[in-house]
Design an enzyme around this catalytic site. Sequence first.
Site, short mmCIF file in Angstrom:
data_model
loop_
_atom_site.label_atom_id
_atom_site.label_comp_id
_atom_site.label_asym_id
_atom_site.label_seq_id
_atom_site.Cartn_x
_atom_site.Cartn_y
_atom_site.Cartn_z
N TRP A 188 6.10 5.26 2.96
CA TRP A 188 5.47 4.06 3.53
C TRP A 188 4.02 3.97 3.08
CZ3 TRP A 188 1.17 3.51 6.64
CH2 TRP A 188 0.99 2.28 7.23
N HIS A 189 3.37 5.14 2.93
CA HIS A 189 1.95 5.14 2.57
C HIS A 189 1.71 4.69 1.14
CE1 HIS A 189 1.56 7.51 6.26
NE2 HIS A 189 0.33 7.07 6.26
N GLY A 190 2.65 4.91 0.27
CA GLY A 190 2.41 4.48 -1.10
C GLY A 190 3.54 4.85 -2.03
N PHE A 193 -2.44 0.62 1.85
CA PHE A 193 -1.07 0.87 2.28
C PHE A 193 -0.51 -0.42 2.87
CE2 PHE A 193 -3.08 5.20 3.11
CZ PHE A 193 -2.92 5.55 1.80
#
Lengths: 479, 307
Positions: free
Chosen positions: A326-328, A479
């Site tokens: 989800w962060h990247g 993000f």
Amino acid sequence: MLFNSIEFIIFLPIVFILYWVVTNRSLKIQNLLLVIASYFFYGWWDWRFLFLIAFSSFVDYFVGIRIAKTNDKTQRKLLLLTSIFVNIGFLGFFKYFNFFSENFAKAFTFLGLPITDPVLLNIILPVGISFYTFQTLSYTIDVYKRKLEATKDIIAFFAFVSFFPQLVAGPIERATNLLPQFYKKRTFEYDSIVDGMRQILWGLFKKMVIADNCAKYANDIFANCSSYSGSTLLLGAVFFAFQIYGDFSGYSDVAIGTARLFGMSLMRNFAFPYFSRDIAEFWRRWHISLSTWFRDYLYIPLGGSHGGTWMKIRNIFIIFIVSGFWHGANWTFIAWGALNAVYFLPLMLLNKNKSNMDTVAKGRFLPSLKDVFQIGLTFFITLIAWVFFRAESLYMAVHYIIGIFSVSLFSLPQVFPIDILCFIILFTLAEWLQREKQHTLQFDKVIFSKVARWGIYYSIIWVILSFGGDQQEFIYFQF
Amino acid sequence: MKKLINDILKFNGIFIIGNILLLVGTIVLEKNIISFNIPSDKTVLVIGTSQVASAINDDILTNTFNFSDNGSGYFYTYLKIRKILEHNPQIDTVVIGYSYLDIKKYRDEWVGKATMLKFKMPQHLFLFDFSDFYFLYISNPYEVLINIHRTTLQGIKHIIKYLLSSHSLDSWGGFDDSMEADKLQESKNRHIACKKIEKVEYSKYQEEYLLKIYSLVMAKNVNLILLNVPIHPMLKEEQKEYTKYYYLLAQQKLSKATIINHANMDIPEYGFFDLVHLNYEGAKLYSEYLKEHNFLSESHPSDYNSD
């Protein structure tokens, strides 16, 4: 628009006055003002992406109404899938397309079917897409699960999706908490607003003094990691740990405080995570809105901690890896997630993941030796995981960690900014003293006189203006 | 609401008044404590940017006082010259750095750019008069106002450093002998990689304050030398583009000043820190050359030869 910018200093009082003085007689107009202000706030960065938020809001608004109207299971499921497809579709397209394209090409090449020129999109990632996508998804899922009634108030719904304090970097609000607040008339409460201002001030201190100053050193050490000693690399990881904490929790503090200026209450996002005694406690205190989102909408539907051992292991890995992803769109984030799963698993399997539920050293000033050891160990393993989060590639992360554990770990660091380290120590001490409160500047009026309180505010503002580092964008915007 | 507005106004009022008092107090202290008297045997003031700071060793040229500083455009140079001339009547010659880099457009950024303002303005604010402040203010009003606050802290730091270092003026400039690491190759690579056809444009702020320096020095009957210190031969071509304007400006508007052009002087490779700065060894060679030929003490004809 950045919270730490002159534009926001002008924007906020204007919206505040319009909200409480001009539009306070009509709830609808007040909500409309919030929608307009939020779209203006977001459009200041890039107005073209407003269409994306508007489209996403329209889809979920109508899907919500349709789900509520029908009892047909298949139809309800299809409607939910439409919402998921649209929201995750946008997120996937803007954030993950290039990652998958590149990695498919690599995989096919590895299998002897070379793809020399994979399709790559030259697009920018819309700021905050991961946040508002999850927020609006929570609405349709909750309506589907009949936890929430579908709203017919389109203005309230648009205000819920785009509410500017938390639009671009959270906290990721649940529809069950935030949406009903748009139905009720807000009352002007002096004490709550002043406390909101205090939280904003502390958030700005975290961002501008701690995060922006640590960023300078963390960026330099990570960029030139091969030429630094083990002790310097360790210090670089410490700087990054405080950078990301100051940056993200600072943003959350400003967001929560700003929301309070408008009589709205957002969920807590950070609860002094670096005082955690084990990694399970850390994850109950770090980015709470995301952790609980994944818990409620992914982990529990997967079976949670029920079922056999392999099922538990599978679920833990899924939730942490998805959280990392989800962060990247980078393998480093996936590795960061997987490493946290590895840290978490022993606690889970030994049934010790809920052994530290209360605040450390509650009611006491000093922690016990055991607490100190546990906090130190948890912080250290978190540092190692942050290296993966910050590094540009897995190779670099491994290289960095090997560098830390070299003989030069016992030498003096080549970089030693005493002023920044003093700020980190003072900041940690302030957070420690206030760890049982909702935020560090939450004061008891009986203990602190007005003169003392104002003295503290003046000192913090003075430190921010005198020592604030070069303005950097909030990390979580990407993000 | 009324109570909140009252409190906010009161809070901000106290903050603003308190800060103004602190700022004024610091500036008054700086003005009174920091003395710009230099040793009486120093009769030549050398002043400019890091190029000059790293090129002239005033331990070798014993009658000179190198007061150059990194990132100091003519605006800050003017403030320092004004102060030094005011307190040191023995100064008979002012030498300022005058290379093609000093008249390039990008030097305008040295006045109004946020990162430069953040460091330079608080360092020099106590030397300002109203017109200097106004000049800086119109270059970037927002950053000037934001950074005024930093002056208090910087000022206190300067006073403490000045008192602890037996009245050294190092905070505002001096011979820079710290350029030890060899960045020449890296600098060459970057120059090749970034080489592009540049539009030849000139800095308006630099020219404005160069002329003010000229008027100030002439009014005090002091000699003015425009010194072009050695740069690496790799920059020779780029330099040529600016030569015409560079000399025209000197001939037309700075006619009583002497130009000494050593830009193309032969300095061995080991004497360079990077393409535009000499290192300690280079400064030694160059300072000894200046001393041997009395370049900064005796009058010499202007050298307009750029080849």
